[in-house]
Design a protein around this motif. Sequence first.
Motif, PDB file in Angstrom:
ATOM      1  N   LYS A 101       0.840  -1.190   0.000  1.00 31.32           N
ATOM      2  CA  LYS A 101       0.000   0.000   0.000  1.00 31.32           C
ATOM      3  C   LYS A 101       0.874   1.238   0.000  1.00 31.32           C
ATOM      4  O   LYS A 101       1.905   1.267   0.654  1.00 31.32           O
ATOM      5  N   GLY A 102       0.440   2.276  -0.705  1.00 25.78           N
ATOM      6  CA  GLY A 102       1.147   3.552  -0.727  1.00 25.78           C
ATOM      7  C   GLY A 102       0.438   4.547   0.173  1.00 25.78           C
ATOM      8  O   GLY A 102      -0.590   4.248   0.776  1.00 25.78           O
ATOM      9  N   ARG A 103       0.979   5.742   0.264  1.00 26.20           N
ATOM     10  CA  ARG A 103       0.381   6.805   1.062  1.00 26.20           C
ATOM     11  C   ARG A 103      -0.841   7.339   0.324  1.00 26.20           C
ATOM     12  O   ARG A 103      -0.764   7.622  -0.870  1.00 26.20           O
ATOM     13  N   LEU A 104      -1.952   7.463   1.011  1.00 28.17           N
ATOM     14  CA  LEU A 104      -3.193   7.910   0.386  1.00 28.17           C
ATOM     15  C   LEU A 104      -3.550   9.322   0.826  1.00 28.17           C
ATOM     16  O   LEU A 104      -3.272   9.717   1.959  1.00 28.17           O
ATOM     17  N   THR A 105      -4.200  10.052  -0.055  1.00 32.89           N
ATOM     18  CA  THR A 105      -4.711  11.371   0.291  1.00 32.89           C
ATOM     19  C   THR A 105      -5.922  11.205   1.194  1.00 32.89           C
ATOM     20  O   THR A 105      -6.590  10.174   1.176  1.00 32.89           O
ATOM     21  N   LYS A 106      -6.204  12.218   1.971  1.00 37.17           N
ATOM     22  CA  LYS A 106      -7.399  12.178   2.823  1.00 37.17           C
ATOM     23  C   LYS A 106      -8.635  12.641   2.045  1.00 37.17           C
ATOM     24  O   LYS A 106      -9.741  12.547   2.520  1.00 37.17           O
ATOM     25  N   THR A 107      -8.436  13.123   0.821  1.00 39.52           N
ATOM     26  CA  THR A 107      -9.532  13.598  -0.014  1.00 39.52           C
ATOM     27  C   THR A 107     -10.153  12.413  -0.752  1.00 39.52           C
ATOM     28  O   THR A 107      -9.489  11.770  -1.551  1.00 39.52           O
ATOM     29  N   PRO A 108     -11.422  12.105  -0.497  1.00 41.01           N
ATOM     30  CA  PRO A 108     -12.064  11.004  -1.234  1.00 41.01           C
ATOM     31  C   PRO A 108     -12.567  11.477  -2.593  1.00 41.01           C
ATOM     32  O   PRO A 108     -12.864  12.658  -2.781  1.00 41.01           O
ATOM     33  N   TYR A 109     -12.622  10.553  -3.536  1.00 40.35           N
ATOM     34  CA  TYR A 109     -13.148  10.844  -4.869  1.00 40.35           C
ATOM     35  C   TYR A 109     -14.247   9.833  -5.155  1.00 40.35           C
ATOM     36  O   TYR A 109     -14.117   8.659  -4.849  1.00 40.35           O
ATOM     37  N   SER A 110     -15.323  10.294  -5.760  1.00 40.32           N
ATOM     38  CA  SER A 110     -16.436   9.426  -6.086  1.00 40.32           C
ATOM     39  C   SER A 110     -16.654   9.467  -7.592  1.00 40.32           C
ATOM     40  O   SER A 110     -16.764  10.545  -8.175  1.00 40.32           O
ATOM     41  N   ILE A 111     -16.703   8.282  -8.225  1.00 36.43           N
ATOM     42  CA  ILE A 111     -16.894   8.222  -9.667  1.00 36.43           C
ATOM     43  C   ILE A 111     -17.937   7.171 -10.007  1.00 36.43           C
ATOM     44  O   ILE A 111     -18.150   6.222  -9.253  1.00 36.43           O
ATOM     45  N   HIS A 112     -18.591   7.361 -11.129  1.00 35.76           N
ATOM     46  CA  HIS A 112     -19.521   6.377 -11.656  1.00 35.76           C
ATOM     47  C   HIS A 112     -18.852   5.699 -12.836  1.00 35.76           C
ATOM     48  O   HIS A 112     -18.272   6.358 -13.690  1.00 35.76           O
ATOM     49  N   LEU A 113     -18.934   4.379 -12.876  1.00 34.50           N
ATOM     50  CA  LEU A 113     -18.334   3.615 -13.965  1.00 34.50           C
ATOM     51  C   LEU A 113     -19.386   3.191 -14.967  1.00 34.50           C
ATOM     52  O   LEU A 113     -20.526   2.920 -14.592  1.00 34.50           O
ATOM     53  N   ASP A 114     -18.980   3.099 -16.226  1.00 34.03           N
ATOM     54  CA  ASP A 114     -19.884   2.506 -17.196  1.00 34.03           C
ATOM     55  C   ASP A 114     -19.926   1.003 -16.898  1.00 34.03           C
ATOM     56  O   ASP A 114     -19.083   0.471 -16.168  1.00 34.03           O
ATOM     57  N   VAL A 115     -20.888   0.311 -17.428  1.00 33.55           N
ATOM     58  CA  VAL A 115     -21.124  -1.091 -17.092  1.00 33.55           C
ATOM     59  C   VAL A 115     -19.927  -1.979 -17.427  1.00 33.55           C
ATOM     60  O   VAL A 115     -19.532  -2.835 -16.628  1.00 33.55           O
ATOM     61  N   GLU A 116     -19.313  -1.766 -18.579  1.00 34.64           N
ATOM     62  CA  GLU A 116     -18.164  -2.590 -18.968  1.00 34.64           C
ATOM     63  C   GLU A 116     -16.982  -2.393 -18.021  1.00 34.64           C
ATOM     64  O   GLU A 116     -16.318  -3.354 -17.631  1.00 34.64           O
ATOM     65  N   SER A 117     -16.721  -1.144 -17.635  1.00 31.29           N
ATOM     66  CA  SER A 117     -15.635  -0.860 -16.701  1.00 31.29           C
ATOM     67  C   SER A 117     -15.922  -1.469 -15.335  1.00 31.29           C
ATOM     68  O   SER A 117     -15.024  -2.018 -14.687  1.00 31.29           O
ATOM     69  N   ALA A 118     -17.168  -1.376 -14.907  1.00 31.04           N
ATOM     70  CA  ALA A 118     -17.548  -1.966 -13.615  1.00 31.04           C
ATOM     71  C   ALA A 118     -17.356  -3.477 -13.644  1.00 31.04           C
ATOM     72  O   ALA A 118     -16.912  -4.081 -12.652  1.00 31.04           O
ATOM     73  N   ALA A 119     -17.661  -4.108 -14.759  1.00 31.44           N
ATOM     74  CA  ALA A 119     -17.484  -5.560 -14.887  1.00 31.44           C
ATOM     75  C   ALA A 119     -16.001  -5.917 -14.823  1.00 31.44           C
ATOM     76  O   ALA A 119     -15.608  -6.892 -14.165  1.00 31.44           O
ATOM     77  N   ARG A 120     -15.167  -5.146 -15.489  1.00 31.59           N
ATOM     78  CA  ARG A 120     -13.717  -5.402 -15.446  1.00 31.59           C
ATOM     79  C   ARG A 120     -13.167  -5.198 -14.042  1.00 31.59           C
ATOM     80  O   ARG A 120     -12.314  -5.952 -13.573  1.00 31.59           O
ATOM     81  N   LEU A 121     -13.655  -4.171 -13.377  1.00 30.51           N
ATOM     82  CA  LEU A 121     -13.216  -3.923 -12.001  1.00 30.51           C
ATOM     83  C   LEU A 121     -13.644  -5.071 -11.088  1.00 30.51           C
ATOM     84  O   LEU A 121     -12.869  -5.529 -10.250  1.00 30.51           O
ATOM     85  N   ALA A 122     -14.868  -5.550 -11.261  1.00 27.73           N
ATOM     86  CA  ALA A 122     -15.350  -6.687 -10.468  1.00 27.73           C
ATOM     87  C   ALA A 122     -14.487  -7.924 -10.729  1.00 27.73           C
ATOM     88  O   ALA A 122     -14.175  -8.687  -9.796  1.00 27.73           O
ATOM     89  N   ALA A 123     -14.074  -8.124 -11.980  1.00 31.10           N
ATOM     90  CA  ALA A 123     -13.207  -9.260 -12.308  1.00 31.10           C
ATOM     91  C   ALA A 123     -11.867  -9.126 -11.593  1.00 31.10           C
ATOM     92  O   ALA A 123     -11.357 -10.097 -11.023  1.00 31.10           O
ATOM     93  N   LEU A 124     -11.288  -7.924 -11.606  1.00 34.28           N
ATOM     94  CA  LEU A 124     -10.025  -7.706 -10.903  1.00 34.28           C
ATOM     95  C   LEU A 124     -10.183  -7.923  -9.399  1.00 34.28           C
ATOM     96  O   LEU A 124      -9.317  -8.514  -8.752  1.00 34.28           O
TER      97      LEU A 124
END
Length: 162
Positions: free
Chosen positions: A51-74
Amino acid sequence: MNAARKNRSIVLNALCSLVDARLCGLAMTYPTHEVPMKIRELARHWEQNAKGRLTKTPYSIHLDVESAARLAALKEMYPKHHAEELLGELIGAALEELETSFPYIRGTKVIATDEEGDPMYEDVGPTPRFLALSRRYLDELNQKDTAAEGAPAPLGTRQGGL
């Protein structure tokens, strides 16, 4: 679809395509190693759970369906890592690749000479501006993190035991 959402979708599709079955050999720098890492090495890195050092600033994004499927696979392939960690490292790799892809645009000002005495000209392309802005925002984020570490706890929260 508004322009910002369309651009975000394009970027996310590009990020996810980096993790396609072919796992192209794009270079990145991972903060804890400070040595170049290739996208295909990211899988090995995830398996090691670093793990690396993380910012305290959160980011929220919406994924398209194909990207969400690839992320779920990972996420299923690397269950020790949360989707947010995977996305963070993919975005880091993509930003590093983007930085190296900016074109060099030769300016008129000579900034140095090489070993053979030939002039080296300043870069007036997007790279210097991107690097300067990145440093500025890095300094701002570091200052916020430092200030947050020394700040008192918000009202209604407890520090310590019980």
